[in-house]
Structures are given as C-alpha cells and as structure tokens.
Design a protein around this motif. Sequence first.
Motif, short mmCIF file in Angstrom:
data_model
loop_
_atom_site.label_atom_id
_atom_site.label_comp_id
_atom_site.label_asym_id
_atom_site.label_seq_id
_atom_site.Cartn_x
_atom_site.Cartn_y
_atom_site.Cartn_z
N SER A 42 1.84 9.40 -5.91
CA SER A 42 2.47 10.69 -5.69
C SER A 42 3.51 10.98 -6.76
O SER A 42 3.62 12.12 -7.25
CB SER A 42 3.11 10.72 -4.30
N THR B 178 -5.81 3.71 0.25
CA THR B 178 -5.60 3.77 1.70
C THR B 178 -6.59 2.88 2.44
O THR B 178 -6.25 2.28 3.48
CB THR B 178 -5.73 5.22 2.19
N LEU C 2 0.90 4.11 -2.94
CA LEU C 2 0.66 5.51 -2.64
C LEU C 2 1.84 6.37 -3.09
O LEU C 2 1.66 7.50 -3.59
CB LEU C 2 0.40 5.69 -1.14
N SER D 89 -5.77 7.80 -4.17
CA SER D 89 -5.08 7.60 -2.90
C SER D 89 -6.04 7.20 -1.79
O SER D 89 -5.75 6.31 -0.98
CB SER D 89 -4.33 8.88 -2.50
N ARG E 276 0.84 -1.20 0.00
CA ARG E 276 0.00 0.00 0.00
C ARG E 276 0.88 1.26 0.00
O ARG E 276 0.64 2.20 -0.76
CB ARG E 276 -0.91 0.00 1.23
N SER E 277 1.91 1.27 0.85
CA SER E 277 2.83 2.41 0.90
C SER E 277 3.51 2.61 -0.45
O SER E 277 3.70 3.74 -0.91
CB SER E 277 3.88 2.20 1.99
#
Length: 969
Positions: free
Chosen positions: A661, A699, A657, A695, A653-654
């Motif tokens: 970005s 999340t 994301l 996002s 997930r990180s």
Amino acid sequence: MMKKITAMTSVLALALGACTSYTDGEVESAPVAPVAEADTGDAELAALVDEVQIPYETFTLPNGLTTVVHTDRKAPLVAVSVWYDVGSKHEPAGKTGFAHLFEHLMFNGSENADGDFFEPLQQVGATGFNGTTNADRTNYFETVPTAAIDRVLMLESDRMGYLLGAVTQEKLDNQIGVVQNEKRRGDNQPFGLLRYEVVENIFPKGHPYHHSTIGSMDDLQNASLEDVKQWFRDNYGPNNAVLVLAGDIDVATAKEKVAHWFGAIPRGDEVVDPAVTVPQLAADKEKVIKDQVSTTRIYRMWPVPGETSTDYVPLVMAQTTLGGLASSRLDNALVRGQSLAVSVASWQWSNEDAGVFVVQADLKPGVERAALEAALDEQIAGFIAEGPTQDELDRSKTSIVSGFISGIESVGGFGGKAVTLAEGELYHDNAGHFRTQLDQMVAASPESVRAITQQWLTKPRFSLIVEPGERTEGGENRGGAAIPDTTGEGLNAAAVDWYCNPDFCDPEEMQTTAAQDRSKLPEVGPLTDLDFPDIERATLSNGMEVYFARRDAVPKVTVRMVFDAGYTADSRDALGTQSLMLAAMDEGTDSLDATELAIAQERLGASVNGFANLDETSFQLTALSTRLAPSLDLLADFIRNPAFRADDLERVRSQQLNRISAEMKSPVAAGQRVLTPLVYGDHPYGIPASGLGDSDVVTGLTPAALDAAHQRWIRPDNGKVFVVGDTTLAEAVSLLEASFGDWRAPATPLPAKAFDVEIPEPDARIVLLNRPNSPQSVILGGRILDARGTDDNTVLLAANEVLGGSFLSRINMNLRETKGWSYGSRSGVVYNRDRLGFAIQAEVQADRTGDSILELEKEITGFVGDNGVTPEELERTINGNVRELPGQFETSSSVLAGMVNIVKYGRADDYYETIADTYRSMTAEQMVDAARRNFVYDDIVYVVVGDAEVVEPQLERTGLPYTVQELDQ
C-alpha cells in the motif's frame, strides 16, 4: 591480541544504523548446535571500546583555519572534508534557506575555477563527493586519489577565499529554482510535511530551530545577489571552518599543502552563534493531519538536549533500548505481542544544541487507533518508570560498538573518520570527542539512563497523528518562520581578535604571505592503479563453492550466501512469495523465536540480513572476527531451520500488505509498478522490482507455501558462499564446514527459470497516473535492450554516463542546472543477469512536465544524432572511471559486492583491474555507436505520476499518444 581499531561515525548514527536486522533462507532442515551466548560483560566491552581510536593531529593557520589530520595508508586515497560553522539556525528574518542555497552556489564554480565543481572532481576520480546543510553547519567532502590532493585543495580553497566574483545573477536564479524543486520533491513524498510539523510545534517562534533548513519559497525567491554575497562574507571565512584530511597523508605534508593553498585567505568576521535553549512545551498538545500514506502513524515527541549536552549519550541509550533494537520493548509489546502495530521505532532528531526524542508506531489495519495509542503510552510510561534492564543496555552497547567498527574502513564520504573528526572539532573543539561519547556509553547504567529519561520524557509532549487522506495543506507556504533580527546588524556582526592555539599552531612556521598561482588547476600526479584483492577458492564437502578475499583493516568478517532465486523465482500467480518468505524467516527458527533471534545477534554484535533482487536471494552475516564461530552457527540456524509459525506469518503478512500500500502512495514506486510490466511484458523481469508482489497473493500465502518455496530454492546445490574480512580461507572453510558441511541437497532436481520469453514490441506513449495535489511530476521512461548482464557492456554504460548517468550528464545539466525545473534527472541502464533495460527518471515541477519530456527527447535524439560525445566528455568519462577505481573498493563491503558481480556475470578475477585499460582505449565513436543501438527514443514508454488537472493539458504538445488513469490507491 586485539587489533587496534580506528573509529568512524558518531554514537548516535551508530545507534540508529547498527541495530536493524533482516533474515531469511534455507532447504532440507538439519539440526544445528544451539547458539552460545557471548560474554558481553562491561570489562570485555570496555576493552573493545578502548581499542577504537582515530589517531590525529591538529594545527591552525594564522587566518584561523583549523586542520585535523588522520593518517591511514590502507589505500592511495585522501578524504577531504570542509565544515563551516553555519547552518539554518544562523539565518536572520527573511533569509530562511540561505545556508542551504549557498551550499548549492558553492558547487557552481569560483573565480579561478569557474564552472561546475563536479567537473574537476569527476576528472580526478573523486568518490563520495557532495555537500550537505543542516541547522548547525554546512559541509563539503570528497575522497580523491592521493595524487590529486593539490588539485582538490586548490578547489576547496578557491571557493573559500575566491568565490564571489564567480557568483552571478544567472547562477543565483538557476540555483533558487533547483532548491525550490528540492523542496517540492521532499514535500511530495509520503510524510513529506513531517519536517515542518516537528520544528514548528517543538520549537517556539523566534527559536533558531523553528524553521526548516530548506527554508520558505518566498525567502528563496526574494534572495538578491547582494544578499547572498553578504551571507558569504559573514559566514565562510577560514576562521569559521574546519578542514579534515584523512587517509594517505601525513601531518608534515598536510601542513605544507594547507598553508600553500589556504594561508593567504584573509580571516573573516567571527560568526556568533545564536543563543539556543532546549524549549519546554507549556502543556501536552496534539495535532492530526492527512497525508497520502498507507496507514495511520502515531508520533510522540519531546524536546531534549542536543549533541553537546552530557545528557545526549544516555538519551541515545534510552532511544536504542526502547525502540531502536530489533528486540526492543516496543517491538516485543506492540508488534509481536499485542499485534497492534505493523512497525514501531524510536529515534532522535538531533541538532548541536537541542533535539527531539521521537517515538512512532504505524497502526495495523483493522485496529482502532485508540487501542494502539493507549498501548504505546503504556509502554513509554513503563520504560520511563523502570528504565532499561542491564541486559537490554548491554545488548545496545554491543550493537553500537559493532556498528562503530563496521564503519571504520571508510575515511570519508557521508560518514567515515573525517566526519567524526570534523564533527568533534566543530561542535566540541575536540576532534577526539567520539572517545568521550564512547566512554559515556560504556559508563551508562540502567539507573543513569532511567534518570535521564525521567528528567526529559516526563515533560509535556507533542503528539502528531498522520492519517491517510488528502492533504489539507502542502509545503509551498511552510518552512520560513524566521528568527527575528533584533540587533539591526545581522547575526554575525561581531568580531574578535585573531587567536592561534599554541599547542597546535606555530605562526612563524605556518605563515603564508602571498596568494598562490591559481591560473590553472594543479596537475594530477602519478596515480596508483587498483589492486583488487586476490580471490581464493574452496569447496565445502556438500559441494558449495566458497570465494574468499582477505581484508584486515577492521576485526570484522562478512559472509554472504547467494542463491539463484530472487523475485523471478515467483511464478506470475505467486508474486510476493520470496519477499514474504524472507520476512517470515526473520521471525525465528525452530529453536529461536523472533525476539530470541534478535537478542542472539545483539549479544554477539552480529547482524543477519536476508534480501533479494530479481535474480538472487541472499543471506548476509556481519560479525566480529573474534565471534565468527557462534555467529556462523546463528546464520546456519537461520538459513536452514526457519520456523514459519502461523502467528508470525500473520504479523509479517500485515507488514508486507502495508508496504505494498505504501508503494502506491510513493510517486516513484507507484510509477515503477506500472512501467515495468508495460515494457517487459511476460518476461520474468516484467514484475514490480520491489518484489513485494500482489496483495491478493500475499493475503493467501500459507506457512506450507513458504516452506515449499524455501525447500525449492534455498538449497546447497543452488548457492555460493562469499567471505571477506579479517580471517583466512582455511579458518573460514573450517567454520563453514562446522555450520553447513552436513547440509545436503534434496533429491529433487534444481528449479529453473525461463528467460526465453519475447519482449513486447515497443509502443511509445505516455500513461499519466493521476495523483492530485502533487507539486511535482515524476517522469519515468523505459525500453528493453538487446543486451544481457553477462555481456561486456562497458561502452554502453559509459555512453549512458554522458547522456544521463552522472551529475554532469546532459539530461541533468539541462533540466537541473540550465532550466532549474528539477532537483535531479537521470537515465540509467537497469542491470540484471538477463535482458537489460534503459530507464529515465526526472522529478520536475508540475507546470513543466510537458516541457521536460520535450527536453528529454531533444537530449536523447541529439546524442544519437549529430551531437555525439565531445572530447571533453570522453576525457571526463575515461579519467573519472579509471581514477575512481581505488576509491570504489575502499571497504570490505565494496570488495564483497565486486566479488559477487565477478562470479554472477562470469567475469575474470582481475576484471576490475583490467577494466581501466578498457576505458583508456575507448573512443567517442564506440560510445555513440552503443548509444544509437540502445537509446532509441521512438521506443520509449513513459509513465508520468502527477496532478492530471495540471499535467494533462501539457501532454498534447509532446506528440506522444497518452492515456490518463487513476493511481491505484
């Protein structure tokens, strides 16, 4: 009996390219037998490596031109590759960027073939044609039908021996502008200043590698016509070049043709290579810079020997095991273990004489930089002290050799056999040097790799930290720290007596005394049409259709499972689900965690990848044919039994994301995220094409949500199987039955996607996304077409090729070759199963944004108006598309892609064989009619990403309404 293999690319390229894997997919989990560990001992590996060969012969003309010939009769194609021993390290003070500038000029025509070289190359159906420059050399390459070999050799020899009369001030001025815009384009990307930071901080002033290959704006701008002509005289003689012919040609034919076309070119002065040492930093140093990036990146860099050193291969092995494998030390510790980084890597910035060993880590949001730096340094120090384990080294070797074999089919292009032979001959005076590298790799031991690592990575290092923020400086004034010219005569003033290697050159036999007739291009001989492999079919017991094509040039098999899902399987309130599902599947199965999954692939020499587009979610296995059974078992476990562990999900997930970005920092990607919804509206395609999603959605996704998406879409009644390679249909079906035959569809009905959504009415306008301090603007335009992927769109695609779909297209020739405002501009048909789109992309210097939009209008309206397809454009389009067909399907991967398209779009099995007749019967009127129906300028919506302070004042004169908004960072 092991198949005799012919190898392709360098050990380093394989080490970097063969070890990354992605994964995904499944439905209704069923138990799968554990994956057996393959025996990858030294003896087996050595035996495999021993079979990797490129048979070749070498001869030298009296003028010094060295030619390497490799015969490969699998297709009626010949790869032609010319390598000149001149790069940016040869540039004297005040002339940085000259080698690269001349690469451009040598495409602009010669004395006997004036005009852009892409024209005759496209006419003969060349594929993989281009040129590149680095610090050490310049090369030009193309793969052409066998019948066109004389024409291509005439062109290559003409720009080697008969160029200067065609180099004009107008051409020079134009290409200076093009190269300056290429520099701006690179500088404008996230991490676009990295190239300057590496060379300027690792290599001291006065070192040949201290300045970038792109050079400085001032040096380029100040280049005079006489400067560049003298640069050519100094560096481009036949005795400073290597010619490689690989493919459907033998040595006798090559000798006759090379002597015929190149023999009368006089020998040039000898190029004297500058003395290059491996520098040593006086002490550790660190620099922190700001850039438009998504998260902080930490670099650790050390000067190391280059490719000609015996230390090179052990350093490659160190780099691969430390951070190059999917199961690398850095991944296991910093990404999967301590969860401090979203990604890590180690790689080498390699040159002929010296290079840079690089380790990098991207900071996970919310983590302190100091914590990641300390952990990164601890892992590096541990690796330096301990070296790799035997198992790590074995897996690295197996992965490298497997990647080596995967590239074997290609005779040319950016990689391929021609590249390997040319690189060996130019850098090592031995075209077969790849064999030395492979033998060094096999012989590498944990002790030898540790010793080399301790020798070089214990020296002072350069640490670069790139943090998110506004740049403090751009690239406009960088790239030109030059090599002092202390001789007063230039770098290449020395000359030596003529030398002909008696082992390869018979001066009497090869002597050519007169120039050949160059008054016209040689005719292209009889051409061989494409023979696309027969598509065989079968059905598994669970109902999955199998499509098979045999290709046995290399002992590899590729299997792709394609499911009717893709990013459009995500509902509008769940965008990013498919992408996150695929990423999470890469983290392991019920029986294998992420590291174990990566290790299983590396031991087998296999790769498992999961990927998606708007229409489909696919899973691909590439395996050695001798290890196909256990590799298919691994693929089955991967597709059918994803674990979706909570800890793994948080990690990926990180990463996703961070990728979202990062998209917003990239000018092209950011613009596309805005444009696509504007033109497609609520249609399923009206989403960011990257599929990364929103996002907020990413999340909130849970393991249960990913499992539900997997169960819903990845099921046997929603997929098809494609197999290409060194096996048979019977064997493939038998092995697929063993791995997938008991996989049954659930009782729930198949999901469906709704494409019957109205497209919004076109609203021609410009949306300007403000990206301050951008040296270039990215212009993106689009409209939706009343056509679908399942239609016959051959004429439409041909029309776009003339307008903006090729290098020679009107849009590119105008903005790049005539105006010099852009490094590259194009239009294209966005091709999916449902509604197609028409797209424009032009990256132009910021002060010419408005002018470029006006030029786009002029080209499009003129093309659909009174300035239709010319006879020359029609001939080029027909000839190029017909003649390039055999080159398009040279490799198994290209055959697989073609087979998938045949099934996806409902084409006949012989589609790629009959399309030649479709082109031959095409008329200019048909192409113009297709253009008028589809390229409607008044319907185009533009998104421009650039510096609003510079760009907004230019938009008024475009006549289009515009709005300005801040780029969503």
